[in-house]
Design a protein around this motif. Structure first.
Motif, PDB file in Angstrom:
ATOM      1  N   ARG A  11      87.169  81.968  50.922  1.00  0.00           N
ATOM      2  CA  ARG A  11      88.542  82.077  51.439  1.00  0.00           C
ATOM      3  C   ARG A  11      89.560  81.905  50.325  1.00  0.00           C
ATOM      4  N   ASP A  12      89.297  80.960  49.426  1.00  0.00           N
ATOM      5  CA  ASP A  12      90.234  80.735  48.323  1.00  0.00           C
ATOM      6  C   ASP A  12      90.336  81.982  47.447  1.00  0.00           C
TER       7      ASP A  12
ATOM      8  N   THR B 280      92.322  84.687  49.231  1.00  0.00           N
ATOM      9  CA  THR B 280      93.750  84.372  49.191  1.00  0.00           C
ATOM     10  C   THR B 280      94.318  84.589  47.794  1.00  0.00           C
TER      11      THR B 280
ATOM     12  N   GLY C 273      94.697  88.276  46.954  1.00  0.00           N
ATOM     13  CA  GLY C 273      95.525  89.059  47.861  1.00  0.00           C
ATOM     14  C   GLY C 273      94.724  90.006  48.741  1.00  0.00           C
TER      15      GLY C 273
ATOM     16  N   GLU D  11      92.069  91.029  51.869  1.00  0.00           N
ATOM     17  CA  GLU D  11      91.972  90.622  53.266  1.00  0.00           C
ATOM     18  C   GLU D  11      90.511  90.550  53.667  1.00  0.00           C
ATOM     19  N   SER D  12      90.199  89.596  54.503  1.00  0.00           N
ATOM     20  CA  SER D  12      88.839  89.428  54.985  1.00  0.00           C
ATOM     21  C   SER D  12      88.527  90.487  56.037  1.00  0.00           C
TER      22      SER D  12
ATOM     23  N   GLU E 239      87.834  86.104  62.146  1.00  0.00           N
ATOM     24  CA  GLU E 239      88.154  84.699  61.950  1.00  0.00           C
ATOM     25  C   GLU E 239      87.605  83.883  63.115  1.00  0.00           C
TER      26      GLU E 239
END
Length: 92
Positions: free
Chosen positions: A2-3, A6, A9, A11-12, A16
């Motif tokens: 996740r870090d 982020t 920039g 996107e996953s 979620e």
């Protein structure tokens, strides 16, 4: 992970946790399984549950056309997709 997402920039592409609306087709499937199979049977054992659920799975994938697949069963759709993929690779 996740870090890193982020920080870069990006996107996953994963759903979620706690966000079922991000994967509507999965939620639709789970709802059908629950409504059409799990809520209709009182399972007497794990083996009994496996047998009933397997029968439902076979019917769902082999016998029932799905509007989201243009009226094909999932099995027909997968077979056609695989055939089309092989034909497309052969033409390269």
């Amino acid at each position: 992970m996740r870090d890193w997402i982020t920080a870069t920039g990006a996107e996953s592409s994963c759903t979620e946790p706690g966000s079922p609306w991000e994967n509507g087709s999965c939620e639709s499937f789970k709802g059908r399984l629950r409504d059409e199979c799990l809520n209709k049977h009182l399972f007497t054992s794990r083996r009994h549950a496996r047998e009933i659920i397997e029968d439902w799975r076979i019917d769902y994938n082999l016998n029932r056309p799905h509007t989201s697949l243009d009226g094909l069963t999932p099995n027909e759709f997968a077979t056609r997709s695989a055939t089309n993929h092989k034909m497309n690779r052969a033409s390269l």
